[in-house]
Write a protein that holds these residues in place. Structure first.
Motif, PDB file in Angstrom:
ATOM      1  N   VAL A 156       0.870  -1.182   0.000  1.00 20.34           N
ATOM      2  CA  VAL A 156       0.000   0.000   0.000  1.00 20.34           C
ATOM      3  C   VAL A 156       0.904   1.227   0.000  1.00 20.34           C
ATOM      4  N   GLY A 157       0.709   2.103  -0.963  1.00 19.03           N
ATOM      5  CA  GLY A 157       1.595   3.246  -1.129  1.00 19.03           C
ATOM      6  C   GLY A 157       0.934   4.574  -0.826  1.00 19.03           C
ATOM      7  N   GLY A 158       1.707   5.470  -0.229  1.00 22.61           N
ATOM      8  CA  GLY A 158       1.279   6.850  -0.048  1.00 22.61           C
ATOM      9  C   GLY A 158       1.885   7.681  -1.171  1.00 22.61           C
ATOM     10  N   VAL A 159       1.053   8.276  -2.007  1.00 24.81           N
ATOM     11  CA  VAL A 159       1.523   9.027  -3.178  1.00 24.81           C
ATOM     12  C   VAL A 159       0.822  10.373  -3.242  1.00 24.81           C
ATOM     13  N   ASP A 160       1.611  11.457  -3.343  1.00 23.00           N
ATOM     14  CA  ASP A 160       1.058  12.786  -3.565  1.00 23.00           C
ATOM     15  C   ASP A 160       1.176  13.076  -5.061  1.00 23.00           C
ATOM     16  N   PHE A 161       0.075  13.005  -5.772  1.00 22.32           N
ATOM     17  CA  PHE A 161       0.090  13.150  -7.230  1.00 22.32           C
ATOM     18  C   PHE A 161       0.360  14.583  -7.689  1.00 22.32           C
ATOM     19  N   LYS A 162       0.088  15.551  -6.849  1.00 22.68           N
ATOM     20  CA  LYS A 162       0.182  16.950  -7.284  1.00 22.68           C
ATOM     21  C   LYS A 162       1.595  17.376  -7.634  1.00 22.68           C
ATOM     22  N   ARG A 163       2.589  16.766  -7.048  1.00 25.75           N
ATOM     23  CA  ARG A 163       3.940  17.308  -7.127  1.00 25.75           C
ATOM     24  C   ARG A 163       4.938  16.389  -7.813  1.00 25.75           C
ATOM     25  N   ILE A 164       4.468  15.354  -8.487  1.00 21.18           N
ATOM     26  CA  ILE A 164       5.383  14.471  -9.194  1.00 21.18           C
ATOM     27  C   ILE A 164       5.252  14.711 -10.698  1.00 21.18           C
ATOM     28  N   PRO A 165       6.271  14.340 -11.480  1.00 20.55           N
ATOM     29  CA  PRO A 165       6.205  14.533 -12.927  1.00 20.55           C
ATOM     30  C   PRO A 165       4.949  13.895 -13.526  1.00 20.55           C
ATOM     31  N   LYS A 166       4.348  14.569 -14.502  1.00 19.36           N
ATOM     32  CA  LYS A 166       3.081  14.102 -15.065  1.00 19.36           C
ATOM     33  C   LYS A 166       3.189  12.692 -15.628  1.00 19.36           C
ATOM     34  N   GLN A 167       4.263  12.401 -16.336  1.00 15.61           N
ATOM     35  CA  GLN A 167       4.380  11.076 -16.929  1.00 15.61           C
ATOM     36  C   GLN A 167       4.451   9.987 -15.856  1.00 15.61           C
ATOM     37  N   LEU A 168       5.070  10.329 -14.722  1.00 14.49           N
ATOM     38  CA  LEU A 168       5.122   9.381 -13.610  1.00 14.49           C
ATOM     39  C   LEU A 168       3.748   9.223 -12.977  1.00 14.49           C
ATOM     40  N   ALA A 169       3.047  10.349 -12.791  1.00 14.98           N
ATOM     41  CA  ALA A 169       1.697  10.299 -12.211  1.00 14.98           C
ATOM     42  C   ALA A 169       0.759   9.481 -13.094  1.00 14.98           C
ATOM     43  N   ASP A 170       0.865   9.668 -14.411  1.00 16.86           N
ATOM     44  CA  ASP A 170       0.012   8.909 -15.324  1.00 16.86           C
ATOM     45  C   ASP A 170       0.286   7.410 -15.221  1.00 16.86           C
ATOM     46  N   ARG A 171       1.552   7.055 -15.136  1.00 12.09           N
ATOM     47  CA  ARG A 171       1.896   5.638 -15.060  1.00 12.09           C
ATOM     48  C   ARG A 171       1.393   5.019 -13.754  1.00 12.09           C
ATOM     49  N   ILE A 172       1.540   5.751 -12.656  1.00 11.40           N
ATOM     50  CA  ILE A 172       1.057   5.235 -11.369  1.00 11.40           C
ATOM     51  C   ILE A 172      -0.459   5.085 -11.385  1.00 11.40           C
ATOM     52  N   ALA A 173      -1.148   6.050 -12.000  1.00  8.85           N
ATOM     53  CA  ALA A 173      -2.610   6.000 -12.040  1.00  8.85           C
ATOM     54  C   ALA A 173      -3.119   4.827 -12.884  1.00  8.85           C
ATOM     55  N   VAL A 174      -2.415   4.518 -13.958  1.00 11.37           N
ATOM     56  CA  VAL A 174      -2.879   3.495 -14.892  1.00 11.37           C
ATOM     57  C   VAL A 174      -2.342   2.108 -14.558  1.00 11.37           C
ATOM     58  N   ASN A 175      -1.055   2.032 -14.209  1.00 11.40           N
ATOM     59  CA  ASN A 175      -0.432   0.720 -14.013  1.00 11.40           C
ATOM     60  C   ASN A 175       0.616   0.759 -12.906  1.00 11.40           C
ATOM     61  N   PRO A 176       0.198   0.920 -11.666  1.00 19.52           N
ATOM     62  CA  PRO A 176       1.158   1.014 -10.560  1.00 19.52           C
ATOM     63  C   PRO A 176       1.778  -0.342 -10.260  1.00 19.52           C
ATOM     64  N   PRO A 177       2.984  -0.350  -9.680  1.00 18.81           N
ATOM     65  CA  PRO A 177       3.607  -1.620  -9.319  1.00 18.81           C
ATOM     66  C   PRO A 177       3.112  -2.155  -7.988  1.00 18.81           C
ATOM     67  N   PHE A 178       2.364  -1.354  -7.250  1.00 23.15           N
ATOM     68  CA  PHE A 178       1.884  -1.747  -5.925  1.00 23.15           C
ATOM     69  C   PHE A 178       0.396  -2.052  -5.948  1.00 23.15           C
ATOM     70  N   TYR A 179      -0.113  -2.500  -4.815  1.00 18.62           N
ATOM     71  CA  TYR A 179      -1.504  -2.966  -4.737  1.00 18.62           C
ATOM     72  C   TYR A 179      -2.520  -1.828  -4.681  1.00 18.62           C
ATOM     73  N   SER A 180      -2.278  -0.825  -3.810  1.00 16.63           N
ATOM     74  CA  SER A 180      -3.270   0.226  -3.607  1.00 16.63           C
ATOM     75  C   SER A 180      -2.593   1.512  -3.166  1.00 16.63           C
ATOM     76  N   GLN A 181      -3.264   2.646  -3.379  1.00 20.41           N
ATOM     77  CA  GLN A 181      -2.672   3.961  -3.116  1.00 20.41           C
ATOM     78  C   GLN A 181      -3.550   4.764  -2.167  1.00 20.41           C
ATOM     79  N   ARG A 182      -2.895   5.572  -1.304  1.00 22.72           N
ATOM     80  CA  ARG A 182      -3.587   6.461  -0.383  1.00 22.72           C
ATOM     81  C   ARG A 182      -2.893   7.826  -0.352  1.00 22.72           C
ATOM     82  N   ASN A 183      -3.680   8.883  -0.114  1.00 22.74           N
ATOM     83  CA  ASN A 183      -3.121  10.209   0.144  1.00 22.74           C
ATOM     84  C   ASN A 183      -4.047  10.931   1.106  1.00 22.74           C
ATOM     85  N   PHE A 184      -3.508  11.368   2.245  1.00 26.97           N
ATOM     86  CA  PHE A 184      -4.341  11.917   3.311  1.00 26.97           C
ATOM     87  C   PHE A 184      -4.181  13.418   3.525  1.00 26.97           C
TER      88      PHE A 184
END
Length: 275
Positions: A156-184
């Motif tokens: 389970v990963g904590g990811v802040d999408f606002k501040r990472i490179p767009k291409q990286l954010a797109d890849r995480i959103a579509v095909n992440p290497p981990f099971y699930s994502q959270r941001n609080f």
């Protein structure tokens, strides 16, 4: 000194922060567009006075001007007496909107490294703290609280999408290497939840000193590892803004770091592979 800081952090939450929760009337935006409430200002003022009684050294607070912050850093970062770094309310947007996920964070820094850290969630009454070389704790229990997975596919990963490179954010959103994502919405608590084993890995594109000063020590003292998008030596990066790649388990950390960097800079990775 740690016990004294813990006591003051708990008191500022009781006296200045929680009485204002769900009662915020006025707020303002800072130069960077983020919110600042009257509770932030009151808490920082309270801690400024109390911390100087514990150790008289320069203080960096989130709500200070950039010039004042830099003056304090230059005055105390390389001095044996050190300096304090305060985030009076991390998660101010949550606080203003009545979302019960925010924290008070205090770090003591000497020779450019955090030596003592305290982060407190007043909603859950969870006090995270660490001293360099002495482990990290939550309300007296040593961190991590549980054994985390060694398989990134189950993480389970904590990811802040606002501040990472767009291409990286797109890849995480579509095909992440981990099971699930959270941001609080609270960086200081993200560090602590990673250290506790509630998260398995973490990614943030750029944190300020008061966002990472306490949390990075708490994670390291729990056995976690951290680097930036471009540097394996986390402490070698610009003190005022650092990206974060982190994980609690060393196997997951290595896999996560390599995956993030490959997908952040695909052109460079392709060139390196051709060589």
């Amino acid at each position: 000194m740690l016990d004294a800081v813990v006591a003051q952090v708990r008191e500022v939450a009781q006296r200045e922060i929680m009485p204002r929760f769900l009662r915020v009337v006025h707020d303002q935006r800072k130069d960077d567009g983020s919110f600042c409430s009257e509770a932030d200002l009151a808490a920082e003022h309270f801690l400024h006075g109390r911390l100087l009684e514990i150790r008289d050294c320069p203080i960096i607070g989130e709500e200070m001007t950039a010039a004042t912050q830099r003056e304090a850093w230059h005055g105390g970062s390389n001095d044996d007496n050190g300096l304090w770094c305060i985030d009076p309310i991390d998660g101010t947007t949550n606080f203003i909107n009545g979302l019960p996920f925010f924290a008070v964070s205090v770090a003591w820094i000497r020779a450019r490294r955090t030596r003592l850290a305290v982060t407190y969630n007043p909603i859950t009454d969870e006090m995270f703290y660490a001293r360099e070389g002495n482990g990290a704790y939550l309300n007296g229990r040593r961190l991590p609280l549980r054994e985390v997975t060694t398989d990134i596919g189950r993480a389970v990963g904590g990811v802040d999408f606002k501040r990472i490179p767009k291409q990286l954010a797109d890849r995480i959103a579509v095909n992440p290497p981990f099971y699930s994502q959270r941001n609080f919405g609270s960086s200081t608590l993200d560090w602590c939840n990673l250290a506790a084993g509630r998260l398995d890995l973490y990614l943030h594109g750029g944190q300020k000193l008061w966002d990472y000063a306490a949390g990075s020590l708490i994670l390291r003292e729990s056995g976690g590892q951290v680097c930036t998008l471009t540097n394996d030596d986390y402490d070698a990066e610009d003190v005022w803004r650092r990206s974060v790649i982190a994980a609690l388990n060393p196997t997951v950390f290595a896999t996560w770091r390599n995956w993030v960097r490959t997908n952040s800079f695909p052109a460079a990775a392709a060139t390196a592979a051709q060589r």
